[in-house]
Design a protein around this motif. Structure first.
Motif: not given
Length: 106
Positions: A11-15, A38-39, A42, A56, A58, A60
């Motif tokens: 799982n990869i999230e960014a914004g 934010n990134g 996981s 994990q 992260g 910020r």
């Protein structure tokens, strides 16, 4: 999901909220601003084999500003505001599970 010698959930999230790019006259120069970056990353192994390591990471930050100049001197200058990092590496391994190879190679 990746399926090779084992099954992994990825799982990869960014914004970010706002960004700007400013280019100035002369040879190579400008500013890059990113606000509320934010990134999150996981990776979880396959729990059906009795192994579920959970990795994990992260990041910020409230503001990230980078200034690049060349002929006007200062090459690269960066400012970070309110940096927060999350690193988590959690292992729950069943010691009764019989395997041919160590867990680290799966």
């Amino acid at each position: 999901s990746i399926n090779s010698s084992g099954h992994k959930n990825l799982n990869i999230e960014a914004g970010f909220a706002k960004s700007s790019f400013e280019s100035k006259g002369g040879i190579v120069g400008g500013t890059i601003d990113v606000n509320n970056l934010n990134g999150f990353f996981s990776v979880c192994e396959d729990p059906t084999l009795g192994q579920d390591p959970d990795h994990q990471a992260g990041l910020r930050t409230s503001a990230l500003e980078t200034k690049i100049d060349y002929m006007g001197s200062s090459i690269i200058m960066t400012r970070l505001s309110q940096l927060q990092l999350l690193l988590k590496d959690e292992w729950h391994v069943d010691p009764d599970t019989q395997m041919d190879t160590p867990l680290a190679t799966n």
